[in-house]
Write an enzyme that holds these catalytic residues in place. Sequence first.
Site, PDB file in Angstrom:
ATOM      1  N   SER A  39      43.098   9.192 -61.208  1.00 22.39           N
ATOM      2  CA  SER A  39      42.283  10.329 -60.356  1.00 22.39           C
ATOM      3  C   SER A  39      41.903  11.520 -61.679  1.00 22.39           C
ATOM      4  O   SER A  39      42.591  11.544 -62.658  1.00 22.39           O
ATOM      5  CB  SER A  39      43.547  10.858 -59.461  1.00 22.39           C
ATOM      6  OG  SER A  39      44.409  11.712 -60.120  1.00 22.39           O
ATOM      7  N   GLU A  76      38.740   7.289 -67.462  1.00 25.60           N
ATOM      8  CA  GLU A  76      38.030   6.487 -66.509  1.00 25.60           C
ATOM      9  C   GLU A  76      38.397   7.192 -65.322  1.00 25.60           C
ATOM     10  O   GLU A  76      39.488   6.360 -64.766  1.00 25.60           O
ATOM     11  CB  GLU A  76      38.180   4.965 -66.674  1.00 25.60           C
ATOM     12  CG  GLU A  76      36.945   4.317 -66.350  1.00 25.60           C
ATOM     13  CD  GLU A  76      37.271   3.740 -64.840  1.00 25.60           C
ATOM     14  OE1 GLU A  76      36.821   4.034 -63.974  1.00 25.60           O
ATOM     15  OE2 GLU A  76      37.928   2.693 -64.823  1.00 25.60           O
ATOM     16  N   CYS A 107      37.311   2.145 -58.173  1.00 29.94           N
ATOM     17  CA  CYS A 107      36.628   3.220 -58.840  1.00 29.94           C
ATOM     18  C   CYS A 107      34.957   3.078 -58.674  1.00 29.94           C
ATOM     19  O   CYS A 107      34.435   4.088 -58.587  1.00 29.94           O
ATOM     20  CB  CYS A 107      36.711   3.282 -60.213  1.00 29.94           C
ATOM     21  SG  CYS A 107      38.486   3.585 -60.848  1.00 29.94           S
TER      22      CYS A 107
HETATM   23  C1  UN1 Z   1      38.025   0.250 -61.246  1.00 33.26           C
HETATM   24  O1  UN1 Z   1      38.061   0.518 -60.249  1.00 33.26           O
HETATM   25  O2  UN1 Z   1      39.063   0.796 -62.031  1.00 33.26           O
HETATM   26  O3  UN1 Z   1      33.390  -2.935 -61.520  1.00 33.26           O
HETATM   27  C2  UN1 Z   1      37.798  -0.885 -62.057  1.00 33.26           C
HETATM   28  C3  UN1 Z   1      34.370  -3.183 -60.802  1.00 33.26           C
HETATM   29  C4  UN1 Z   1      35.497  -4.106 -61.320  1.00 33.26           C
HETATM   30  C5  UN1 Z   1      36.155  -3.110 -62.260  1.00 33.26           C
HETATM   31  C6  UN1 Z   1      36.721  -1.657 -61.126  1.00 33.26           C
HETATM   32  N1  UN1 Z   1      35.159  -4.809 -62.413  1.00 33.26           N
HETATM   33  O4  UN1 Z   1      34.278  -3.031 -59.569  1.00 33.26           O
END
Ligand code: UN1
Length: 511
Positions: free
Chosen positions: A244, A265, A299
Amino acid sequence: MDIADVRRRVEEHFSLGGKLEATYYGKWAAGTRKHTVVSPVDGEPVADVMLSDTTAYEDAVKASTRAFEEWREWPAPKRGQLIRKIGERLREERDMLGLVVTLEVGKTITEGQGEIQEMIDISDFSLGLSRQVYGLTMASERPHHRLYEQWLPLGPVGVITAFNFPASVWSWNSFIAATVGDTVIWKPSTKAVLTAIMVMRTVAEVVEEESAPPIFTMVAGPGVEMGEMLASDPRVPLISFTGSVRTGRRIAERVSSRLGRTILELGGNNAAIVSDKADMEVALKGVLFGALATAGQRCTSTRRVIVSEKIYSEFVSRLVKAYSSVRVGDPSQEGVLVGPLIDREAVEKFTNAVKRAEEEGGKVLFGGRPKTVDGLRGYYVEPTIIEARKDMEICREETFAPILYVFKYRDLREAIEIHNSVPQGLSSAIFTTDLREEEEFLSPHGSDCGIANVNTSTAGAEIGGAFGGEKETGGGRESGSDAWKNYMRRQTVTKNYGHDLPLAQGVRFDI
Ligand code: UN1
Protein backbone atom coordinates in the site's frame (compact mmCIF):
# COMPACT_ATOMS: atom_id res chain seq x y z
CA MET A 1 -12.31 -30.16 -8.55
CA ASP A 2 -13.38 -28.25 -5.45
CA ILE A 3 -11.60 -26.71 -2.50
CA ALA A 4 -11.76 -29.96 -0.50
CA ASP A 5 -9.82 -31.75 -3.28
CA VAL A 6 -7.30 -28.90 -3.43
CA ARG A 7 -6.84 -29.05 0.32
CA ARG A 8 -6.30 -32.82 0.27
CA ARG A 9 -3.80 -32.66 -2.58
CA VAL A 10 -1.84 -29.80 -1.03
CA GLU A 11 -1.80 -31.49 2.40
CA GLU A 12 -0.45 -34.72 0.91
CA HIS A 13 2.08 -33.20 -1.44
CA PHE A 14 3.55 -30.70 1.01
CA SER A 15 2.95 -32.63 4.29
CA LEU A 16 1.19 -29.74 5.96
CA GLY A 17 0.90 -31.75 9.16
CA GLY A 18 4.67 -31.36 9.74
CA LYS A 19 6.30 -28.40 11.40
CA LEU A 20 6.25 -25.40 9.08
CA GLU A 21 8.83 -22.74 9.74
CA ALA A 22 8.72 -19.27 8.25
CA THR A 23 12.43 -18.66 8.69
CA TYR A 24 15.06 -19.89 6.29
CA TYR A 25 18.68 -18.90 6.29
CA GLY A 26 20.47 -21.78 4.70
CA LYS A 27 18.56 -24.02 7.05
CA TRP A 28 15.04 -23.83 8.35
CA ALA A 29 15.25 -22.15 11.74
CA ALA A 30 12.83 -22.61 14.59
CA GLY A 31 10.37 -19.76 14.94
CA THR A 32 8.65 -18.98 18.18
CA ARG A 33 5.25 -17.58 17.29
CA LYS A 34 2.46 -19.77 16.04
CA HIS A 35 0.26 -18.50 13.21
CA THR A 36 -2.70 -20.34 11.74
CA VAL A 37 -3.15 -20.02 7.99
CA VAL A 38 -6.83 -19.81 7.08
CA SER A 39 -8.17 -20.27 3.57
CA PRO A 40 -10.32 -17.36 2.38
CA VAL A 41 -12.19 -19.87 0.21
CA ASP A 42 -13.95 -21.60 3.12
CA GLY A 43 -12.67 -19.80 6.22
CA GLU A 44 -11.16 -23.08 7.48
CA PRO A 45 -7.64 -23.48 8.87
CA VAL A 46 -5.04 -24.86 6.47
CA ALA A 47 -1.88 -25.22 8.56
CA ASP A 48 0.01 -23.88 11.55
CA VAL A 49 3.18 -21.96 10.79
CA MET A 50 5.89 -20.86 13.21
CA LEU A 51 6.71 -17.24 12.41
CA SER A 52 10.19 -15.77 12.67
CA ASP A 53 11.41 -13.71 15.60
CA THR A 54 14.14 -11.09 15.89
CA THR A 55 16.89 -13.66 16.51
CA ALA A 56 15.91 -15.40 13.30
CA TYR A 57 15.99 -12.04 11.53
CA GLU A 58 19.52 -11.40 12.70
CA ASP A 59 20.67 -14.86 11.60
CA ALA A 60 19.04 -14.42 8.20
CA VAL A 61 20.72 -11.07 7.54
CA LYS A 62 24.10 -12.43 8.65
CA ALA A 63 23.71 -15.52 6.46
CA SER A 64 22.67 -13.40 3.50
CA THR A 65 25.62 -11.03 3.96
CA ARG A 66 28.07 -13.96 4.11
CA ALA A 67 26.44 -15.60 1.11
CA PHE A 68 26.82 -12.35 -0.84
CA GLU A 69 30.58 -12.38 -0.32
CA GLU A 70 30.78 -15.73 -2.08
CA TRP A 71 27.99 -15.28 -4.62
CA ARG A 72 29.26 -12.01 -6.10
CA GLU A 73 32.42 -13.88 -7.21
CA TRP A 74 30.45 -16.41 -9.30
CA PRO A 75 30.53 -15.50 -13.00
CA ALA A 76 27.13 -14.15 -14.02
CA PRO A 77 26.44 -16.90 -16.64
CA LYS A 78 27.07 -19.49 -13.92
CA ARG A 79 24.61 -17.69 -11.66
CA GLY A 80 22.16 -17.72 -14.58
CA GLN A 81 22.52 -21.50 -14.82
CA LEU A 82 21.45 -21.88 -11.21
CA ILE A 83 18.36 -19.77 -11.85
CA ARG A 84 17.65 -21.91 -14.92
CA LYS A 85 17.71 -25.04 -12.73
CA ILE A 86 15.31 -23.34 -10.33
CA GLY A 87 13.06 -22.66 -13.32
CA GLU A 88 13.17 -26.36 -14.24
CA ARG A 89 12.16 -27.40 -10.73
CA LEU A 90 9.35 -24.84 -10.82
CA ARG A 91 8.13 -26.39 -14.07
CA GLU A 92 7.81 -29.73 -12.25
CA GLU A 93 6.08 -28.14 -9.26
CA ARG A 94 3.99 -25.59 -11.14
CA ASP A 95 0.61 -27.19 -10.74
CA MET A 96 1.03 -28.07 -7.07
CA LEU A 97 2.44 -24.67 -6.09
CA GLY A 98 -0.42 -23.11 -8.04
CA LEU A 99 -2.86 -25.05 -5.86
CA VAL A 100 -1.22 -23.63 -2.72
CA VAL A 101 -1.88 -20.15 -4.11
CA THR A 102 -5.51 -21.09 -4.75
CA LEU A 103 -5.93 -22.49 -1.26
CA GLU A 104 -4.17 -19.69 0.60
CA VAL A 105 -5.22 -16.55 -1.29
CA GLY A 106 -8.25 -17.76 -3.26
CA LYS A 107 -7.12 -17.40 -6.87
CA THR A 108 -8.74 -19.49 -9.58
CA ILE A 109 -6.76 -22.56 -10.66
CA THR A 110 -5.56 -20.96 -13.89
CA GLU A 111 -4.54 -17.76 -12.09
CA GLY A 112 -2.71 -19.72 -9.37
CA GLN A 113 -0.79 -21.66 -11.97
CA GLY A 114 -0.27 -18.52 -14.03
CA GLU A 115 1.49 -17.04 -11.09
CA ILE A 116 4.02 -19.90 -10.96
CA GLN A 117 4.31 -19.66 -14.76
CA GLU A 118 5.32 -16.03 -14.26
CA MET A 119 8.17 -17.31 -12.01
CA ILE A 120 9.25 -19.73 -14.74
CA ASP A 121 9.17 -16.94 -17.33
CA ILE A 122 11.35 -14.69 -15.22
CA SER A 123 13.83 -17.54 -14.67
CA ASP A 124 14.13 -17.88 -18.47
CA PHE A 125 14.60 -14.13 -18.73
CA SER A 126 17.29 -14.28 -16.02
CA LEU A 127 19.28 -16.91 -17.87
CA GLY A 128 19.43 -14.64 -20.94
CA LEU A 129 20.21 -11.63 -18.79
CA SER A 130 23.14 -13.46 -17.19
CA ARG A 131 25.02 -13.05 -20.47
CA GLN A 132 23.79 -9.51 -21.16
CA VAL A 133 24.77 -7.40 -18.17
CA TYR A 134 26.07 -4.74 -20.52
CA GLY A 135 27.84 -1.50 -19.68
CA LEU A 136 28.48 1.42 -22.03
CA THR A 137 31.83 2.54 -23.34
CA MET A 138 32.09 6.30 -23.85
CA ALA A 139 34.52 8.37 -25.93
CA SER A 140 36.99 10.08 -23.61
CA GLU A 141 37.88 13.73 -24.24
CA ARG A 142 41.45 13.03 -23.18
CA PRO A 143 44.15 11.37 -25.31
CA HIS A 144 45.11 7.79 -24.41
CA HIS A 145 42.17 7.40 -22.08
CA ARG A 146 39.42 4.87 -21.87
CA LEU A 147 36.07 5.73 -20.30
CA TYR A 148 33.42 3.13 -19.58
CA GLU A 149 30.97 1.93 -16.99
CA GLN A 150 30.63 -1.43 -15.33
CA TRP A 151 27.82 -2.85 -13.26
CA LEU A 152 28.62 -4.55 -9.97
CA PRO A 153 26.53 -6.50 -7.46
CA LEU A 154 24.97 -4.37 -4.74
CA GLY A 155 24.60 -6.57 -1.66
CA PRO A 156 21.82 -8.35 0.19
CA VAL A 157 18.50 -6.98 -1.05
CA GLY A 158 15.32 -6.90 1.05
CA VAL A 159 12.22 -7.93 -0.89
CA ILE A 160 8.88 -7.26 0.83
CA THR A 161 5.88 -8.72 -0.98
CA ALA A 162 2.10 -8.52 -0.72
CA PHE A 163 -0.49 -11.32 -0.46
CA ASN A 164 -1.99 -10.80 -3.92
CA PHE A 165 0.99 -12.06 -5.92
CA PRO A 166 2.60 -14.14 -3.20
CA ALA A 167 5.09 -15.93 -5.45
CA SER A 168 5.72 -14.14 -8.73
CA VAL A 169 6.51 -10.66 -7.41
CA TRP A 170 9.19 -12.17 -5.19
CA SER A 171 10.70 -14.03 -8.15
CA TRP A 172 10.74 -11.11 -10.54
CA ASN A 173 12.75 -9.17 -7.96
CA SER A 174 14.84 -12.03 -6.64
CA PHE A 175 15.79 -13.96 -9.76
CA ILE A 176 16.99 -10.75 -11.40
CA ALA A 177 18.80 -9.64 -8.24
CA ALA A 178 20.48 -13.04 -7.82
CA THR A 179 21.47 -13.21 -11.48
CA VAL A 180 23.33 -9.92 -11.16
CA GLY A 181 25.11 -11.12 -8.01
CA ASP A 182 22.96 -10.01 -5.07
CA THR A 183 21.52 -12.15 -2.32
CA VAL A 184 17.93 -11.70 -1.17
CA ILE A 185 16.12 -11.58 2.16
CA TRP A 186 12.41 -12.15 1.60
CA LYS A 187 9.73 -10.76 3.88
CA PRO A 188 6.46 -12.17 2.56
CA SER A 189 3.03 -11.01 3.66
CA THR A 190 1.83 -12.98 6.67
CA LYS A 191 -1.44 -13.38 4.72
CA ALA A 192 0.40 -15.53 2.18
CA VAL A 193 3.15 -17.09 4.27
CA LEU A 194 2.36 -20.69 3.33
CA THR A 195 2.91 -20.02 -0.38
CA ALA A 196 6.17 -18.27 0.53
CA ILE A 197 7.37 -21.27 2.54
CA MET A 198 6.53 -23.75 -0.23
CA VAL A 199 8.18 -21.58 -2.89
CA MET A 200 11.21 -21.11 -0.67
CA ARG A 201 11.47 -24.86 0.01
CA THR A 202 11.39 -25.62 -3.71
CA VAL A 203 13.94 -22.97 -4.55
CA ALA A 204 16.26 -23.65 -1.58
CA GLU A 205 16.44 -27.34 -2.49
CA VAL A 206 17.98 -26.44 -5.85
CA VAL A 207 20.33 -23.87 -4.31
CA GLU A 208 21.61 -26.54 -1.90
CA GLU A 209 21.89 -29.24 -4.57
CA GLU A 210 24.03 -26.90 -6.64
CA SER A 211 26.26 -26.11 -3.64
CA ALA A 212 25.55 -22.41 -3.86
CA PRO A 213 25.49 -20.33 -0.67
CA PRO A 214 22.07 -19.41 0.77
CA ILE A 215 21.39 -16.67 -1.76
CA PHE A 216 17.70 -16.66 -0.85
CA THR A 217 16.70 -16.36 2.78
CA MET A 218 13.33 -15.64 4.31
CA VAL A 219 11.87 -14.14 7.45
CA ALA A 220 8.16 -13.80 8.05
CA GLY A 221 7.15 -12.04 11.20
CA PRO A 222 3.82 -10.96 12.54
CA GLY A 223 2.52 -7.56 11.46
CA VAL A 224 4.94 -5.04 10.04
CA GLU A 225 7.85 -5.79 12.38
CA MET A 226 10.27 -7.55 9.98
CA GLY A 227 9.57 -5.04 7.21
CA GLU A 228 10.50 -2.14 9.46
CA MET A 229 13.63 -3.94 10.61
CA LEU A 230 14.71 -4.46 7.02
CA ALA A 231 13.94 -0.85 6.15
CA SER A 232 16.12 0.39 9.03
CA ASP A 233 19.01 -2.02 8.48
CA PRO A 234 22.11 -0.40 6.91
CA ARG A 235 23.42 -3.86 5.96
CA VAL A 236 20.66 -4.04 3.35
CA PRO A 237 21.41 -1.41 0.68
CA LEU A 238 18.19 -1.86 -1.30
CA ILE A 239 14.59 -2.51 -0.29
CA SER A 240 12.04 -3.50 -2.89
CA PHE A 241 8.57 -3.03 -1.47
CA THR A 242 5.21 -4.00 -2.96
CA GLY A 243 2.10 -2.94 -1.05
CA SER A 244 0.00 0.00 0.00
CA VAL A 245 0.94 3.66 -0.42
CA ARG A 246 0.67 4.17 3.32
CA THR A 247 3.13 1.42 4.28
CA GLY A 248 5.32 2.23 1.28
CA ARG A 249 5.67 5.79 2.44
CA ARG A 250 6.77 4.64 5.90
CA ILE A 251 9.26 2.16 4.46
CA ALA A 252 10.62 4.80 2.03
CA GLU A 253 11.10 7.30 4.86
CA ARG A 254 13.04 4.78 6.93
CA VAL A 255 15.23 3.68 4.05
CA SER A 256 15.92 7.20 2.82
CA SER A 257 16.82 8.42 6.31
CA ARG A 258 19.79 6.04 6.11
CA LEU A 259 20.29 7.02 2.43
CA GLY A 260 19.51 3.53 1.21
CA ARG A 261 17.76 2.72 -2.05
CA THR A 262 14.19 1.65 -2.65
CA ILE A 263 12.15 0.17 -5.46
CA LEU A 264 8.52 0.97 -4.69
CA GLU A 265 5.55 -0.68 -6.34
CA LEU A 266 2.61 0.82 -4.49
CA GLY A 267 -1.04 1.26 -5.26
CA GLY A 268 -2.72 1.52 -8.61
CA ASN A 269 -6.00 3.18 -9.54
CA ASN A 270 -6.04 2.04 -13.10
CA ALA A 271 -8.49 3.20 -15.72
CA ALA A 272 -9.54 2.06 -19.16
CA ILE A 273 -10.86 4.58 -21.68
CA VAL A 274 -13.45 3.09 -24.03
CA SER A 275 -13.82 5.19 -27.15
CA ASP A 276 -16.80 5.18 -29.52
CA LYS A 277 -14.27 3.87 -32.05
CA ALA A 278 -13.44 0.81 -29.93
CA ASP A 279 -14.04 -2.76 -30.95
CA MET A 280 -16.72 -3.22 -28.31
CA GLU A 281 -16.23 -6.98 -27.89
CA VAL A 282 -12.54 -6.51 -27.20
CA ALA A 283 -13.24 -3.60 -24.85
CA LEU A 284 -15.81 -5.60 -22.88
CA LYS A 285 -13.48 -8.57 -22.49
CA GLY A 286 -10.60 -6.30 -21.50
CA VAL A 287 -12.59 -4.43 -18.87
CA LEU A 288 -14.13 -7.63 -17.47
CA PHE A 289 -10.77 -9.32 -17.03
CA GLY A 290 -9.15 -6.16 -15.66
CA ALA A 291 -11.88 -5.48 -13.11
CA LEU A 292 -12.67 -9.04 -12.01
CA ALA A 293 -9.50 -11.14 -12.22
CA THR A 294 -8.10 -11.96 -8.76
CA ALA A 295 -11.37 -10.51 -7.43
CA GLY A 296 -10.08 -6.99 -8.14
CA GLN A 297 -7.07 -7.52 -5.87
CA ARG A 298 -4.32 -6.78 -8.38
CA CYS A 299 -2.25 -3.61 -8.32
CA THR A 300 -3.13 -3.49 -12.00
CA SER A 301 -6.89 -4.13 -11.61
CA THR A 302 -9.17 -1.87 -13.65
CA ARG A 303 -10.89 0.34 -11.06
CA ARG A 304 -12.31 2.99 -13.38
CA VAL A 305 -13.75 2.81 -16.88
CA ILE A 306 -14.18 6.06 -18.80
CA VAL A 307 -16.69 5.63 -21.61
CA SER A 308 -17.54 7.86 -24.58
CA GLU A 309 -21.03 9.35 -24.25
CA LYS A 310 -21.79 8.12 -27.77
CA ILE A 311 -21.70 4.47 -26.70
CA TYR A 312 -22.19 4.89 -22.96
CA SER A 313 -25.61 3.32 -22.54
CA GLU A 314 -24.90 0.41 -24.85
CA PHE A 315 -21.51 -0.33 -23.31
CA VAL A 316 -22.71 -0.04 -19.73
CA SER A 317 -25.79 -2.19 -20.26
CA ARG A 318 -23.66 -4.88 -21.92
CA LEU A 319 -21.19 -4.67 -19.05
CA VAL A 320 -23.97 -5.09 -16.48
CA LYS A 321 -25.30 -8.06 -18.43
CA ALA A 322 -21.86 -9.65 -18.51
CA TYR A 323 -21.45 -9.12 -14.76
CA SER A 324 -24.73 -10.89 -14.10
CA SER A 325 -23.37 -14.04 -15.75
CA VAL A 326 -20.05 -14.07 -13.86
CA ARG A 327 -19.83 -16.91 -11.35
CA VAL A 328 -18.52 -16.02 -7.91
CA GLY A 329 -17.52 -18.78 -5.50
CA ASP A 330 -15.03 -21.58 -4.84
CA PRO A 331 -12.18 -20.57 -7.17
CA SER A 332 -11.10 -24.17 -7.73
CA GLN A 333 -14.39 -25.00 -9.41
CA GLU A 334 -14.60 -25.05 -13.19
CA GLY A 335 -16.34 -21.96 -14.51
CA VAL A 336 -15.88 -19.77 -11.41
CA LEU A 337 -14.18 -16.51 -12.38
CA VAL A 338 -14.23 -14.59 -9.11
CA GLY A 339 -13.04 -16.10 -5.83
CA PRO A 340 -13.09 -14.60 -2.35
CA LEU A 341 -11.36 -11.51 -0.99
CA ILE A 342 -8.38 -12.23 1.22
CA ASP A 343 -10.03 -11.76 4.62
CA ARG A 344 -12.93 -10.30 6.60
CA GLU A 345 -11.27 -6.90 6.82
CA ALA A 346 -11.15 -6.72 3.02
CA VAL A 347 -14.91 -7.35 2.91
CA GLU A 348 -15.42 -4.50 5.39
CA LYS A 349 -13.31 -2.18 3.25
CA PHE A 350 -15.42 -3.16 0.22
CA THR A 351 -18.66 -2.43 2.08
CA ASN A 352 -17.38 0.91 3.34
CA ALA A 353 -16.23 1.98 -0.12
CA VAL A 354 -19.64 1.19 -1.63
CA LYS A 355 -21.34 3.11 1.17
CA ARG A 356 -19.08 6.11 0.71
CA ALA A 357 -19.59 6.06 -3.06
CA GLU A 358 -23.35 6.16 -2.58
CA GLU A 359 -23.08 8.99 -0.06
CA GLU A 360 -21.01 10.96 -2.56
CA GLY A 361 -23.66 10.57 -5.25
CA GLY A 362 -22.58 7.36 -6.99
CA LYS A 363 -25.24 4.97 -8.26
CA VAL A 364 -24.80 1.23 -7.84
CA LEU A 365 -25.61 -0.35 -11.21
CA PHE A 366 -24.71 -3.88 -10.18
CA GLY A 367 -23.76 -5.72 -6.97
CA GLY A 368 -22.69 -3.72 -3.96
CA ARG A 369 -23.08 -6.25 -1.16
CA PRO A 370 -21.14 -9.06 0.53
CA LYS A 371 -22.17 -12.40 -0.89
CA THR A 372 -22.90 -15.75 0.66
CA VAL A 373 -21.73 -18.76 -1.26
CA ASP A 374 -23.45 -22.02 -0.44
CA GLY A 375 -21.56 -24.19 1.98
CA LEU A 376 -18.55 -21.87 2.26
CA ARG A 377 -17.66 -19.48 5.06
CA GLY A 378 -15.26 -17.54 2.84
CA TYR A 379 -15.02 -13.80 2.23
CA TYR A 380 -17.10 -13.20 -0.88
CA VAL A 381 -18.55 -10.03 -2.34
CA GLU A 382 -20.69 -9.20 -5.34
CA PRO A 383 -18.69 -7.80 -8.25
CA THR A 384 -19.82 -4.19 -8.33
CA ILE A 385 -20.34 -1.46 -10.92
CA ILE A 386 -20.92 2.10 -9.72
CA GLU A 387 -21.83 5.01 -11.94
CA ALA A 388 -19.58 7.81 -10.71
CA ARG A 389 -19.16 11.55 -10.98
CA LYS A 390 -15.83 13.26 -11.61
CA ASP A 391 -15.63 14.88 -8.18
CA MET A 392 -16.10 11.75 -6.06
CA GLU A 393 -13.31 11.42 -3.49
CA ILE A 394 -13.67 7.65 -3.09
CA CYS A 395 -12.71 7.16 -6.75
CA ARG A 396 -9.29 8.60 -5.95
CA GLU A 397 -8.58 5.73 -3.57
CA GLU A 398 -7.51 2.17 -4.27
CA THR A 399 -9.96 -0.26 -2.71
CA PHE A 400 -8.64 -3.82 -3.11
CA ALA A 401 -11.97 -5.31 -4.22
CA PRO A 402 -13.99 -5.79 -7.42
CA ILE A 403 -15.52 -2.31 -7.56
CA LEU A 404 -15.58 -0.62 -10.95
CA TYR A 405 -16.45 3.09 -11.21
CA VAL A 406 -17.94 4.18 -14.54
CA PHE A 407 -17.49 7.69 -15.96
CA LYS A 408 -18.87 9.32 -19.10
CA TYR A 409 -16.77 11.57 -21.35
CA ARG A 410 -17.50 13.95 -24.20
CA ASP A 411 -14.12 14.21 -25.98
CA LEU A 412 -10.74 12.52 -25.58
CA ARG A 413 -9.25 15.53 -23.84
CA GLU A 414 -11.84 15.16 -21.08
CA ALA A 415 -11.29 11.38 -20.94
CA ILE A 416 -7.55 11.86 -20.39
CA GLU A 417 -8.23 14.54 -17.78
CA ILE A 418 -10.44 12.14 -15.79
CA HIS A 419 -7.93 9.38 -16.38
CA ASN A 420 -5.00 11.35 -14.93
CA SER A 421 -6.93 12.96 -12.08
CA VAL A 422 -5.98 10.37 -9.41
CA PRO A 423 -2.86 10.30 -7.22
CA GLN A 424 -1.71 6.87 -8.46
CA GLY A 425 -0.04 6.10 -11.81
CA LEU A 426 0.51 2.38 -12.36
CA SER A 427 -1.40 0.99 -15.35
CA SER A 428 -3.76 2.34 -17.99
CA ALA A 429 -5.55 1.34 -21.17
CA ILE A 430 -7.39 2.79 -24.13
CA PHE A 431 -9.77 0.79 -26.29
CA THR A 432 -9.93 2.35 -29.76
CA THR A 433 -9.22 1.43 -33.36
CA ASP A 434 -8.43 5.05 -34.20
CA LEU A 435 -4.73 5.72 -34.72
CA ARG A 436 -4.95 9.35 -33.66
CA GLU A 437 -6.69 8.53 -30.41
CA GLU A 438 -4.24 5.82 -29.49
CA GLU A 439 -1.23 8.02 -30.24
CA GLU A 440 -2.74 10.88 -28.27
CA PHE A 441 -3.16 8.53 -25.29
CA LEU A 442 0.54 7.61 -25.58
CA SER A 443 1.75 11.19 -26.11
CA PRO A 444 3.33 13.45 -23.45
CA HIS A 445 -0.12 14.82 -22.57
CA GLY A 446 -1.67 11.35 -22.55
CA SER A 447 -1.62 8.62 -19.90
CA ASP A 448 0.60 9.52 -16.94
CA CYS A 449 1.14 5.87 -15.93
CA GLY A 450 4.14 3.53 -16.00
CA ILE A 451 2.15 1.07 -18.11
CA ALA A 452 -0.05 2.19 -21.04
CA ASN A 453 -1.94 -0.38 -23.08
CA VAL A 454 -3.90 -0.19 -26.31
CA ASN A 455 -6.79 -2.60 -26.81
CA THR A 456 -5.81 -4.79 -23.92
CA SER A 457 -6.47 -4.84 -20.22
CA THR A 458 -4.74 -2.73 -17.54
CA ALA A 459 -4.02 -6.03 -15.74
CA GLY A 460 -1.92 -8.98 -16.78
CA ALA A 461 1.44 -7.53 -17.78
CA GLU A 462 4.13 -9.79 -19.23
CA ILE A 463 7.47 -10.12 -17.44
CA GLY A 464 9.51 -8.84 -20.40
CA GLY A 465 8.67 -5.18 -19.84
CA ALA A 466 9.64 -3.01 -16.88
CA PHE A 467 6.83 -3.09 -14.31
CA GLY A 468 5.97 -0.12 -12.10
CA GLY A 469 4.36 3.28 -12.07
CA GLU A 470 4.49 6.98 -11.40
CA LYS A 471 3.19 9.43 -8.78
CA GLU A 472 2.07 7.70 -5.59
CA THR A 473 2.76 4.32 -7.17
CA GLY A 474 6.33 5.10 -6.20
CA GLY A 475 8.37 5.27 -9.42
CA GLY A 476 10.08 1.88 -9.10
CA ARG A 477 10.62 -0.52 -11.98
CA GLU A 478 10.94 -4.28 -11.63
CA SER A 479 10.96 -7.41 -13.79
CA GLY A 480 12.08 -7.08 -17.44
CA SER A 481 13.69 -4.55 -19.78
CA ASP A 482 16.66 -2.93 -18.00
CA ALA A 483 15.13 -3.03 -14.51
CA TRP A 484 18.14 -5.20 -13.53
CA LYS A 485 20.14 -1.98 -13.25
CA ASN A 486 18.19 -1.10 -10.11
CA TYR A 487 19.72 -4.10 -8.35
CA MET A 488 23.32 -3.14 -9.14
CA ARG A 489 25.78 -0.36 -8.54
CA ARG A 490 27.14 1.46 -11.54
CA GLN A 491 30.82 2.24 -11.58
CA THR A 492 32.28 4.74 -14.03
CA VAL A 493 35.87 3.85 -14.88
CA THR A 494 38.51 6.16 -16.41
CA LYS A 495 41.82 4.60 -17.42
CA ASN A 496 44.88 6.48 -18.57
CA TYR A 497 47.26 4.41 -20.67
CA GLY A 498 49.45 7.35 -21.72
CA HIS A 499 52.66 8.71 -20.28
CA ASP A 500 51.24 12.07 -19.27
CA LEU A 501 48.37 13.27 -17.06
CA PRO A 502 45.99 15.38 -19.19
CA LEU A 503 43.07 16.77 -17.16
CA ALA A 504 39.43 16.93 -18.08
CA GLN A 505 37.83 20.23 -19.10
CA GLY A 506 41.33 21.39 -20.21
CA VAL A 507 42.20 22.31 -16.63
CA ARG A 508 45.92 22.96 -16.11
CA PHE A 509 47.80 21.99 -13.00
CA ASP A 510 51.46 22.38 -13.93
CA ILE A 511 53.93 21.80 -11.17
C1 UN1 B 1 0.58 -6.84 -8.59
O1 UN1 B 1 -0.63 -6.77 -8.54
O2 UN1 B 1 1.30 -6.48 -7.64
O3 UN1 B 1 0.23 -7.29 -14.39
C2 UN1 B 1 1.33 -7.42 -9.73
C3 UN1 B 1 -0.36 -8.08 -13.65
C4 UN1 B 1 0.44 -9.19 -13.00
C5 UN1 B 1 1.23 -8.66 -11.87
C6 UN1 B 1 0.47 -7.78 -10.90
N1 UN1 B 1 1.31 -9.77 -13.97
O4 UN1 B 1 -1.56 -8.00 -13.41
